[in-house]
Design an enzyme around this catalytic site. Structure first.
Site, PDB file in Angstrom:
ATOM      1  N   GLU A   1       0.823  -1.210   0.000  1.00 27.96           N
ATOM      2  CA  GLU A   1       0.000   0.000   0.000  1.00 27.96           C
ATOM      3  C   GLU A   1       0.856   1.257   0.000  1.00 27.96           C
ATOM      4  O   GLU A   1       0.506   2.260  -0.633  1.00 27.96           O
ATOM      5  CB  GLU A   1      -0.932   0.001   1.214  1.00 27.96           C
ATOM      6  CG  GLU A   1      -2.054  -1.014   1.150  1.00 27.96           C
ATOM      7  CD  GLU A   1      -1.622  -2.421   1.517  1.00 27.96           C
ATOM      8  OE1 GLU A   1      -2.411  -3.360   1.335  1.00 27.96           O
ATOM      9  OE2 GLU A   1      -0.464  -2.576   1.987  1.00 27.96           O
TER      10      GLU A   1
ATOM     11  N   HIS B   1     -10.520  -6.016  10.651  1.00 27.18           N
ATOM     12  CA  HIS B   1     -11.074  -5.848   9.306  1.00 27.18           C
ATOM     13  C   HIS B   1     -12.526  -5.378   9.345  1.00 27.18           C
ATOM     14  O   HIS B   1     -13.283  -5.633   8.418  1.00 27.18           O
ATOM     15  CB  HIS B   1     -11.009  -7.168   8.525  1.00 27.18           C
ATOM     16  CG  HIS B   1      -9.629  -7.685   8.299  1.00 27.18           C
ATOM     17  ND1 HIS B   1      -8.903  -8.298   9.286  1.00 27.18           N
ATOM     18  CD2 HIS B   1      -8.832  -7.676   7.198  1.00 27.18           C
ATOM     19  CE1 HIS B   1      -7.722  -8.656   8.811  1.00 27.18           C
ATOM     20  NE2 HIS B   1      -7.654  -8.285   7.547  1.00 27.18           N
TER      21      HIS B   1
END
Length: 333
Positions: A58, A127
């Site tokens: 990322e 998550h």
């Protein structure tokens, strides 16, 4: 009727067709069609130069997107889960968000970060977060939360056309939900504008994301005559719409998928209390999450999130007594 994931796909497809400077970057968005199938088929239509599968880094592809944006492209970066952006916050908050200021307006960063977010599907505490508070306090960033097919399309189209960086959070629990969608390709939802989705007179309920549906069900099932506002953009939020509504109802309730310490409702409550102190019939009520990580267990996760029944009970108590009721976890302890 259109599922929210299909509306995301349509917004991206339309933007790619209309503007050759739009590109997409992210993990598994091309060949695999995205982990939630929101980019399915876009690689075949637009090719690998515009729908780009990235390495699992990322930090690297967010940095590449910032550079591409400064050089005239309009990157749309997908974070598979919003938590994954933690390693790339420097590129977004320190670089992209400040570029216009540091360059005295000579440079802009037309960058969109879209990510699945939120709880309700058993993905566990790492998550299942919204994490909008990571971005809301950063000058130069706009932050939006979709609540369905129509809103995700309108917000994404506006975000891609905005000259500055925008974070669009997509509650993944809504990807499969169907909504009426009959909007033209020119449809946009202006960033910074909220929408009144239900009229009412006894209280103003402000929500965003999946909590909009919770709030609407609470009002309908609980027989409460409340006005429901879909915030849509949580930074900068729509002061005018909310203040006008609270002037009419005299009561404010926020329904947040966030803990009290991190939720967007604190800013709204502070503003309403300051601007309309003498016009309020009751103290503002914030319905938030317990100050704890999102549980993995299904029954605990359902208890953790505000339900329509709980919101209806809290709202009815505020309206009838003009006092803020205690949250369930404080009573339980």
């Amino acid at each position: 009727m259109m599922r929210m994931r299909q509306a995301v796909m349509k917004a991206l497809d339309d933007a790619l067709r209309e503007d050759p400077t739009v590109i997409m970057m992210g993990e598994d968005i091309a060949a695999a069609g995205g982990p939630f199938k929101v980019t399915e088929g876009l690689l075949e239509i637009h090719g690998p130069q515009r729908v780009i599968d990235t390495p699992i880094s990322e930090m690297a592809f967010m940095g590449a997107a910032v550079g591409a944006a400064v050089c005239g492209m309009k990157p749309v970066v997908e974070m598979m889960f919003i938590e994954f952006i933690g390693v790339a916050l420097d590129q977004l908050t320190t670089q992209a968000a400040t570029m216009r200021y540091l360059s005295r307006g000579r440079l802009t960063t037309p960058l969109v970060v879209r990510a699945s977010a939120g709880a309700g599907q058993g993905f566990g505490c790492q998550h299942s977060q919204m994490l909008d508070h990571w971005f809301r306090g950063t000058p130069g960033l706009k932050v939006c939360v979709a609540s369905g097919s129509r809103s995700v399309y309108g917000l994404l189209r506006s975000a891609i056309e905005d000259p500055d960086p925008v974070v669009v959070l997509e509650p993944r629990i809504l990807y499969g939900e169907r909504d009426d969608f009959d909007e033209p390709d020119t449809f946009r939802i202006p960033l910074g504008k909220a929408e009144v989705v239900r009229q009412g007179k006894d209280a103003t309920i402000v929500a965003c994301g999946q909590m909009v549906r919770v709030a609407r069900k609470a009002v309908e099932q609980g027989g409460i005559d409340a006005e429901v506002i879909d915030l849509l953009t949580i930074w900068p939020w729509d002061r005018e719409t909310i203040l006008n509504s609270v002037r009419k109802t005299g009561r404010l309730i926020t329904v947040e998928e966030a803990t009290a310490g991190s939720g967007w409702g604190g800013d709204i409550v502070a503003t309403v209390s300051t601007e309309l102190f003498g016009e309020l019939k009751a103290p503002p009520l914030r319905i938030t999450l317990p100050d704890a990580p999102v549980p993995y267990n299904g029954e605990l996760e359902a208890r953790y999130l505000p339900s329509p029944e709980y919101v209806a009970m809290q709202a009815a108590s505020l309206i009838s007594k003009n006092r803020t009721p205690e949250p369930w976890w404080r009573k339980a302890s």
